[in-house]
Scaffold this motif. Sequence first.
Motif, short mmCIF file in Angstrom:
data_model
loop_
_atom_site.label_atom_id
_atom_site.label_comp_id
_atom_site.label_asym_id
_atom_site.label_seq_id
_atom_site.Cartn_x
_atom_site.Cartn_y
_atom_site.Cartn_z
N LEU A 202 -7.41 0.64 11.35
CA LEU A 202 -7.57 0.48 12.79
C LEU A 202 -8.20 -0.87 13.16
O LEU A 202 -8.18 -1.26 14.32
N ASN A 203 -8.74 -1.56 12.17
CA ASN A 203 -9.37 -2.86 12.41
C ASN A 203 -8.28 -3.94 12.37
O ASN A 203 -8.12 -4.66 11.40
N GLN A 204 -7.53 -4.03 13.47
CA GLN A 204 -6.35 -4.89 13.49
C GLN A 204 -6.68 -6.36 13.30
O GLN A 204 -5.87 -7.12 12.77
N THR A 205 -7.85 -6.76 13.73
CA THR A 205 -8.23 -8.17 13.62
C THR A 205 -8.30 -8.62 12.17
O THR A 205 -7.87 -9.72 11.83
N TRP A 206 -8.83 -7.76 11.29
CA TRP A 206 -9.13 -8.19 9.93
C TRP A 206 -8.37 -7.44 8.84
O TRP A 206 -8.40 -7.85 7.68
N TYR A 207 -7.71 -6.35 9.17
CA TYR A 207 -7.12 -5.49 8.13
C TYR A 207 -6.18 -6.26 7.20
O TYR A 207 -6.27 -6.12 5.97
N ALA A 208 -5.30 -7.07 7.76
CA ALA A 208 -4.32 -7.80 6.94
C ALA A 208 -5.00 -8.83 6.05
O ALA A 208 -4.52 -9.12 4.94
N ARG A 209 -6.13 -9.35 6.49
CA ARG A 209 -6.82 -10.39 5.73
C ARG A 209 -7.82 -9.83 4.73
O ARG A 209 -8.32 -10.56 3.87
N PHE A 210 -8.12 -8.54 4.86
CA PHE A 210 -9.18 -7.96 4.04
C PHE A 210 -8.96 -8.12 2.54
O PHE A 210 -9.89 -8.52 1.82
N PRO A 211 -7.75 -7.83 1.99
CA PRO A 211 -7.58 -7.95 0.53
C PRO A 211 -7.92 -9.35 0.00
O PRO A 211 -8.56 -9.48 -1.05
N GLU A 212 -7.52 -10.37 0.75
CA GLU A 212 -7.81 -11.74 0.30
C GLU A 212 -9.30 -12.04 0.38
O GLU A 212 -9.88 -12.68 -0.52
N LEU A 213 -9.94 -11.57 1.44
CA LEU A 213 -11.39 -11.78 1.59
C LEU A 213 -12.16 -11.09 0.47
O LEU A 213 -13.11 -11.65 -0.08
N LEU A 214 -11.75 -9.86 0.13
CA LEU A 214 -12.41 -9.14 -0.95
C LEU A 214 -12.15 -9.82 -2.29
O LEU A 214 -13.06 -9.94 -3.12
N LYS A 215 -10.93 -10.27 -2.49
CA LYS A 215 -10.60 -10.99 -3.73
C LYS A 215 -11.53 -12.19 -3.91
O LYS A 215 -12.05 -12.45 -5.00
N ASN A 216 -11.76 -12.92 -2.81
CA ASN A 216 -12.64 -14.09 -2.87
C ASN A 216 -14.08 -13.68 -3.20
O ASN A 216 -14.77 -14.37 -3.95
N ARG A 217 -14.52 -12.57 -2.63
CA ARG A 217 -15.87 -12.09 -2.93
C ARG A 217 -16.00 -11.72 -4.42
O ARG A 217 -17.02 -12.02 -5.06
N LEU A 218 -15.01 -11.07 -4.95
CA LEU A 218 -15.07 -10.65 -6.36
C LEU A 218 -15.07 -11.87 -7.28
O LEU A 218 -15.72 -11.86 -8.33
N GLU A 219 -14.37 -12.92 -6.87
CA GLU A 219 -14.42 -14.18 -7.64
C GLU A 219 -15.81 -14.79 -7.54
O GLU A 219 -16.38 -15.26 -8.54
N GLN A 220 -16.37 -14.81 -6.33
CA GLN A 220 -17.71 -15.33 -6.10
C GLN A 220 -18.72 -14.65 -7.01
O GLN A 220 -19.64 -15.28 -7.55
N LEU A 221 -18.57 -13.34 -7.15
CA LEU A 221 -19.52 -12.53 -7.92
C LEU A 221 -19.14 -12.43 -9.39
O LEU A 221 -19.79 -11.72 -10.16
N ASP A 222 -18.10 -13.14 -9.78
CA ASP A 222 -17.67 -13.19 -11.18
C ASP A 222 -17.46 -11.78 -11.75
O ASP A 222 -17.93 -11.45 -12.84
N VAL A 223 -16.75 -10.95 -10.98
CA VAL A 223 -16.50 -9.57 -11.41
C VAL A 223 -15.36 -9.53 -12.42
O VAL A 223 -14.25 -9.96 -12.14
N HIS A 224 -15.65 -9.06 -13.63
CA HIS A 224 -14.62 -8.81 -14.64
C HIS A 224 -15.14 -7.75 -15.61
O HIS A 224 -16.32 -7.39 -15.57
N LEU A 225 -14.28 -7.26 -16.45
CA LEU A 225 -14.62 -6.10 -17.29
C LEU A 225 -15.84 -6.31 -18.17
O LEU A 225 -16.55 -5.36 -18.49
N ASP A 226 -16.07 -7.54 -18.58
CA ASP A 226 -17.21 -7.83 -19.46
C ASP A 226 -18.49 -8.16 -18.70
O ASP A 226 -19.49 -8.54 -19.30
N ASN A 227 -18.43 -8.03 -17.37
CA ASN A 227 -19.57 -8.47 -16.57
C ASN A 227 -19.87 -7.47 -15.44
O ASN A 227 -20.12 -7.88 -14.31
N LEU A 228 -19.83 -6.20 -15.74
CA LEU A 228 -20.00 -5.16 -14.73
C LEU A 228 -21.41 -4.58 -14.69
O LEU A 228 -21.82 -4.00 -13.69
#
Length: 230
Positions: A202-228
């Motif tokens: 329902l968040n039409q402003t951001w819904y389409a952009r959310f996956p890319e924004l989250l992907k960037n956050r996970l990169e920022q936080l260096d999220v990977h299997l060996d670093n959880l």
Amino acid sequence: MSLTQPQQKRFKALAAEIEGIDVDVYERFERDPLEPIIGLGKPNLRVGFFGRDPGREEVRFQEPFIGAGGQLVRKALYERLYGEKMPDFEASRAVGEHFFWINTVPYKPVGNKAWSMKVKRHFHDLMNEVLISCWEGESLITLGREAFLWFGIGRSKEERDRLEAFWKSDERFESSIEVTLEDERGEARTFRLYPLPHPSPLNQTWYARFPELLKNRLEQLDVHLDNLAI
């Protein structure tokens, strides 16, 4: 990690004092409307997610972030960790075990409308205690304005203004901010918040952009299997 028995009892007592829990949905799935839905996880998990409140699917499965918005989050987590598309619903449940999950109020509201400030305050001290005592991590991805500004509840006007100003900045979904919480026992912890928009369809402003924004956050936080874990 699960709630302590005293915490569980306190949540049920607090829930019995409010109106607005979507009792019909709890009854449909034969769930206790006084039972809090908090995901938690292993205490040593490095990254946590802080959301608003549970929806229908969360009541059905007694797990947070499992409905439409949560699936968007979990798809991104799965792709980040395993480098391929998430195959099915069970995989979405399993990937959640690598992260800590918590929210502002652990009960589904009628109509999925955000809980009032009065209700958020009602649960705040106990949610604060859970966040401080049940998790050793410090990096929290907050989902939506309600979740982010929860961290200003009970704080000084200066601190609330600092959080409001951060939320209004154009860089809020790329930068981060530190907050220090203290519970009723005098225990204090500092967390770093990484805000994102709410992942609701329902968040039409951001819904389409959310996956890319989250992907960037996970990169920022260096999220990977060996670093959880810490």
